[in-house]
Design an enzyme around this catalytic site. Structure first.
Site, PDB file in Angstrom:
ATOM      1  N   ARG A  32       0.917  -1.415   0.190  1.00  0.00           N
ATOM      2  CA  ARG A  32       0.052   0.043  -0.140  1.00  0.00           C
ATOM      3  C   ARG A  32       0.827   1.237   0.004  1.00  0.00           C
ATOM      4  NH1 ARG A  32      -4.611   1.107   4.439  1.00  0.00           N
ATOM      5  NH2 ARG A  32      -2.830   1.922   5.792  1.00  0.00           N
ATOM      6  N   SER A  98     -12.761  -4.023   1.367  1.00  0.00           N
ATOM      7  CA  SER A  98     -12.959  -3.470   2.716  1.00  0.00           C
ATOM      8  C   SER A  98     -14.194  -3.366   3.310  1.00  0.00           C
ATOM      9  CB  SER A  98     -12.226  -2.257   2.848  1.00  0.00           C
ATOM     10  OG  SER A  98     -10.665  -2.185   2.642  1.00  0.00           O
ATOM     11  N   LYS A 126      -4.813   5.459   9.513  1.00  0.00           N
ATOM     12  CA  LYS A 126      -5.957   5.670   8.695  1.00  0.00           C
ATOM     13  C   LYS A 126      -6.872   6.576   9.286  1.00  0.00           C
ATOM     14  CE  LYS A 126      -8.205   3.416   4.680  1.00  0.00           C
ATOM     15  NZ  LYS A 126      -9.357   4.061   4.713  1.00  0.00           N
TER      16      LYS A 126
END
Length: 201
Positions: A32, A98, A126
């Site tokens: 990521r 997700s 996040k």
């Protein structure tokens, strides 16, 4: 699953850190790199695929995952719809999604290979992840997954609290800071080893 985060690497080589994590027991890596140049993400992914004995996934970028020979990709709700991609990827190519709410659970494609449910706990990596679900909230969403679809817990998961998520129905956990933020990624990954099911290799 260990997920890369350039900020937490603090200048360390991503491939070296991921190799250490795998040596410590990580069974999957997800690349990521939200603001990385596609060529750089591709180069890193190719290197990881070549060097690691575990599956490597790419966050968001299915094109890079395919070009690098990765095992699959992880998708969010702002990405290309999973069901639209499925006919265009090879058999066995993993596509994860997700899930953070009952609404997202109801809309999750049946063809997803796994759900990543979170945030389980508060997470600094996040900020837009939403309110922590906790083990009970995780369990409620996990029950909504198709019977054959494994679910992973993500968001603020550490070696100290992961057991509660496993006991709530997770097949595994996805971590970022707990491993990448450690001075010794191999030891940090090893701390999760006690979570493995008796039948796990």
């Amino acid at each position: 699953m260990v997920i890369t985060d350039p900020a937490l690497l603090k200048g360390r080589d991503a491939v070296a850190v991921c190799r250490a994590a795998v040596q410590g027991g990580a069974t999957m890596i997800q690349v990521r790199w939200k603001d990385g140049m596609p060529a750089e993400i591709l180069e890193m992914t190719r290197e990881l695929v070549a060097l690691l004995p575990v599956p490597v996934l790419v966050n968001d970028r299915v094109d890079i995952a395919l070009a690098a020979g990765a095992a699959g990709a992880h998708l969010g709700w702002d990405d290309v719809p999973l069901e639209g991609l499925r006919p265009h990827v090879p058999p066995g190519f993993l596509l994860g999604i997700s899930v953070g709410s009952s609404d997202e659970a109801s809309r999750a494609p049946a063809s997803a290979d796994y759900w990543s449910i979170g945030p389980c706990f508060a997470t600094p990596t996040k900020p837009d992840a939403g309110a922590p679900l906790g083990p009970d909230g995780f369990a409620e969403l996990a029950k909504l997954a198709p019977e054959s679809t494994p679910v992973l817990g993500i968001g603020g998961v550490t070696a100290a609290n992961a057991r509660s998520i496993m006991d709530a129905g997770a097949a595994g956990v996805a971590v970022i800071a707990a491993v990448l933020g450690a001075n010794d990624p191999a030891a940090a990954a090893s701390a999760f080893g006690v979570l493995r099911r008796p039948s796990a290799s």
